[in-house]
Design an enzyme around this catalytic site. Structure first.
Site, PDB file in Angstrom:
ATOM      1  NE  ARG A 229      -4.410  -0.632  -0.115  1.00  0.00           N
ATOM      2  CZ  ARG A 229      -4.689  -1.859  -0.669  1.00  0.00           C
ATOM      3  NH1 ARG A 229      -3.750  -2.281  -1.361  1.00  0.00           N
ATOM      4  NH2 ARG A 229      -5.833  -2.548  -0.651  1.00  0.00           N
ATOM      5  CG  HIS A 277      -3.136  -0.122  -6.649  1.00  0.00           C
ATOM      6  ND1 HIS A 277      -3.298   0.423  -5.438  1.00  0.00           N
ATOM      7  CD2 HIS A 277      -3.318  -1.603  -6.326  1.00  0.00           C
ATOM      8  CE1 HIS A 277      -3.880  -0.472  -4.465  1.00  0.00           C
ATOM      9  NE2 HIS A 277      -3.912  -1.831  -5.030  1.00  0.00           N
TER      10      HIS A 277
HETATM   11  P1  NAP Z   1      -2.050 -10.998   5.024  1.00  0.00           P
HETATM   12  O1  NAP Z   1      -2.127 -12.304   4.759  1.00  0.00           O
HETATM   13  O2  NAP Z   1      -2.905 -10.375   6.274  1.00  0.00           O
HETATM   14  O3  NAP Z   1      -0.486 -10.793   5.460  1.00  0.00           O
HETATM   15  C1  NAP Z   1       0.027  -9.588   6.061  1.00  0.00           C
HETATM   16  C2  NAP Z   1       1.371  -9.831   6.481  1.00  0.00           C
HETATM   17  O4  NAP Z   1       1.797  -8.576   7.070  1.00  0.00           O
HETATM   18  C3  NAP Z   1       1.426 -10.891   7.661  1.00  0.00           C
HETATM   19  O5  NAP Z   1       2.367 -11.766   7.555  1.00  0.00           O
HETATM   20  C4  NAP Z   1       1.607  -9.779   8.694  1.00  0.00           C
HETATM   21  O6  NAP Z   1       2.364 -10.522  10.082  1.00  0.00           O
HETATM   22  C5  NAP Z   1       2.470  -8.862   8.314  1.00  0.00           C
HETATM   23  N1  NAP Z   1       2.340  -7.450   8.882  1.00  0.00           N
HETATM   24  C6  NAP Z   1       1.342  -6.666   9.201  1.00  0.00           C
HETATM   25  N2  NAP Z   1       1.766  -5.636  10.151  1.00  0.00           N
HETATM   26  C7  NAP Z   1       3.023  -6.032  10.365  1.00  0.00           C
HETATM   27  C8  NAP Z   1       3.858  -5.170  11.179  1.00  0.00           C
HETATM   28  N3  NAP Z   1       3.637  -4.198  11.756  1.00  0.00           N
HETATM   29  N4  NAP Z   1       5.250  -5.603  11.356  1.00  0.00           N
HETATM   30  C9  NAP Z   1       5.570  -6.675  10.438  1.00  0.00           C
HETATM   31  N5  NAP Z   1       4.900  -7.277   9.700  1.00  0.00           N
HETATM   32  C10 NAP Z   1       3.520  -7.131   9.678  1.00  0.00           C
HETATM   33  O7  NAP Z   1      -2.445 -10.137   3.696  1.00  0.00           O
HETATM   34  P2  NAP Z   1      -1.988 -10.512   2.293  1.00  0.00           P
HETATM   35  O8  NAP Z   1      -3.299 -11.075   1.822  1.00  0.00           O
HETATM   36  O9  NAP Z   1      -0.609 -11.128   2.214  1.00  0.00           O
HETATM   37  O10 NAP Z   1      -2.098  -9.129   1.520  1.00  0.00           O
HETATM   38  C11 NAP Z   1      -1.001  -8.227   1.887  1.00  0.00           C
HETATM   39  C12 NAP Z   1      -1.264  -6.873   1.473  1.00  0.00           C
HETATM   40  O11 NAP Z   1      -0.978  -6.695   0.033  1.00  0.00           O
HETATM   41  C13 NAP Z   1      -2.780  -6.237   1.535  1.00  0.00           C
HETATM   42  O12 NAP Z   1      -3.027  -5.825   2.976  1.00  0.00           O
HETATM   43  C14 NAP Z   1      -2.682  -5.201   0.416  1.00  0.00           C
HETATM   44  O13 NAP Z   1      -2.603  -3.815   1.161  1.00  0.00           O
HETATM   45  C15 NAP Z   1      -1.887  -5.661  -0.546  1.00  0.00           C
HETATM   46  N6  NAP Z   1      -2.419  -5.813  -1.886  1.00  0.00           N
HETATM   47  C16 NAP Z   1      -1.884  -5.085  -2.883  1.00  0.00           C
HETATM   48  C17 NAP Z   1      -2.542  -5.658  -4.178  1.00  0.00           C
HETATM   49  C18 NAP Z   1      -1.998  -4.768  -5.346  1.00  0.00           C
HETATM   50  O14 NAP Z   1      -2.278  -5.134  -6.515  1.00  0.00           O
HETATM   51  N7  NAP Z   1      -0.848  -3.938  -5.362  1.00  0.00           N
HETATM   52  C19 NAP Z   1      -3.117  -6.635  -4.256  1.00  0.00           C
HETATM   53  C20 NAP Z   1      -3.650  -7.419  -3.273  1.00  0.00           C
HETATM   54  C21 NAP Z   1      -3.287  -6.985  -1.938  1.00  0.00           C
HETATM   55  P3  NAP Z   1       1.601 -11.682  10.793  1.00  0.00           P
HETATM   56  O15 NAP Z   1       2.011 -13.069   9.859  1.00  0.00           O
HETATM   57  O16 NAP Z   1       2.503 -12.047  11.988  1.00  0.00           O
HETATM   58  O17 NAP Z   1       0.241 -11.304  10.996  1.00  0.00           O
HETATM   59  C1  GLV Z   2      -5.745  -4.354  -3.737  1.00  0.00           C
HETATM   60  O1  GLV Z   2      -4.878  -3.496  -3.775  1.00  0.00           O
HETATM   61  C2  GLV Z   2      -6.051  -5.157  -2.575  1.00  0.00           C
HETATM   62  O2  GLV Z   2      -5.945  -5.031  -1.517  1.00  0.00           O
HETATM   63  O3  GLV Z   2      -6.653  -6.475  -2.982  1.00  0.00           O
END
Ligand code: NAP
Ligand code: GLV
Length: 314
Positions: A229, A277
């Site tokens: 993000r 994005h």
């Molecule tokens: P997720 O499964 O919730 O994983 C988030 C990870 O971040 C977890 O490992 C969490 O730690 C870690 N984390 C959170 N806060 C932290 C901190 N303060 N210090 C260290 N690590 C921290 O989420 P996801 O499904 O992988 O998605 C991740 C992010 O990708 C989304 O929130 C979104 O913003 C982004 N995204 C972007 C796109 C795009 O097109 N650019 C698309 C989809 C998603 P824990 O394992 O300990 O909980």
């Molecule tokens: C896209 O940015 C998502 O959070 O899935």
């Protein structure tokens, strides 16, 4: 029973059509349709206008159409009902494609050879490190981070991970919390950020953090790939770090303000690769299917998958 499609910035119509096909026993409305707020039991959302989900007295659950829920949580009038973020194999696979693509592009100096081609230049200094010589540090080792790690490992990159809570994986050296950050950074050549935007991660990707990445690696300097993000990065610091040679290059998919200002100096920087994005886009076909199945299971007494912990912001 009504399902409200509350979307801004994307066309709500394909979502409305998908949900109507999958949940034919419900009324599916968008924010532009007339509807009885008392009838709304579920809302599926992407950046709904602030306050638009207030006053839905029979709302049972909210579903984010994306993995990140920072925009929803920023709404002080967001109803206090279970908030579910999407976990979708197609979305996750797309993110891993993006991460692998850009790790390889930096490893194999894709921009340099594209530039040489445009100049008609046949030039090779035999400086191609192998994947096993380049350590990738994945910040945010959740659903997306772990899938990307598996695919990077299969190519030969040594992968390290950093998460909020401690984790143990046989194949990856893991670090967690502020106490694990220094060593994680010091061992990282390519930093991949897939962190959610939370109060703890806002502005984390700054000059000070970049200056603690491994120096002297075989890429000629650390590289950043950020698809989490925009609010996690400080864009002025990315530019400064590129100027100071603290960073060698970066790939950015997300920005503090989107769409990125046409006058932003990020656009034309020769060491930056920018995408709008779209590292992993939510597609109605797979995601609506996923949410419709969750609703059916929830109504049959099942647990919701992907519940957001509002106390930590993701
Ligand atoms: P997720 O499964 O919730 O994983 C988030 C990870 O971040 C977890 O490992 C969490 O730690 C870690 N984390 C959170 N806060 C932290 C901190 N303060 N210090 C260290 N690590 C921290 O989420 P996801 O499904 O992988 O998605 C991740 C992010 O990708 C989304 O929130 C979104 O913003 C982004 N995204 C972007 C796109 C795009 O097109 N650019 C698309 C989809 C998603 P824990 O394992 O300990 O909980
Ligand atoms: C896209 O940015 C998502 O959070 O899935």
């Amino acid at each position: 029973m009504t399902l409200l499609v509350a979307i801004s910035g994307w066309d709500p119509q394909p979502w409305q059509e998908q949900f109507a096909a999958l949940l034919p026993d419900r009324k599916i409305v968008t924010l532009d349709d007339p509807f009885d707020r008392r009838e709304v039991h579920y809302a599926v959302c992407w950046k709904p206008p602030a306050g638009s989900l207030a006053h839905l007295p029979n709302l049972a659950a909210l579903f984010s159409l994306g993995a990140g829920v920072d925009a929803l949580l920023a709404d002080p009038r967001l109803p206090d009902v279970p908030l579910v973020r999407i976990i979708d194999a197609n979305l996750t696979a797309r993110m891993s494609e993006y991460v692998v693509l850009h790790c390889l592009a930096h490893l194999r100096q894709y921009r340099r050879y594209l530039d040489q081609q445009q100049k008609g230049l046949w030039q090779d200094d035999r400086s191609q490190p192998a994947a096993h010589e380049i350590s990738v540090g994945v910040m945010g080792f959740g659903v997306m981070g772990q899938d990307a790690a598996r695919k990077l490992s299969a190519i030969g990159f040594p992968v390290r991970g950093w998460s909020r809570t401690p984790k143990d994986f046989e194949d990856y050296e893991m670090f967690s919390g502020p106490e694990g950050l220094e060593l994680f950074l010091a061992r990282t050549d390519i930093l991949v950020s897939l962190l959610p935007l939370t109060p703890d991660t806002a502005g984390l990707l700054n000059h000070s953090l970049f200056s603690r990445l491994k120096q002297g690696g075989k890429l000629g300097g650390p590289v950043l790939i950020h698809a989490g993000r925009g609010g996690v990065q400080v864009e002025a610091d990315i530019l400064a770090a590129l100027e100071d040679d603290v960073l060698k290059a970066a790939t950015l998919d997300v920005f503090s303000a989107e769409p990125l200002d046409p006058d932003s100096p990020l656009w034309k920087h020769p060491s930056l690769t920018l995408t709008p994005h779209n590292a992993a886009i939510s597609t109605p076909a797979s995601i609506a299917h996923n949410i419709a199945a969750q609703i059916r299971s929830f109504e049959a007494g099942g647990l919701l998958q992907g519940l957001v912990d509002r106390s930590v912001g993701y």
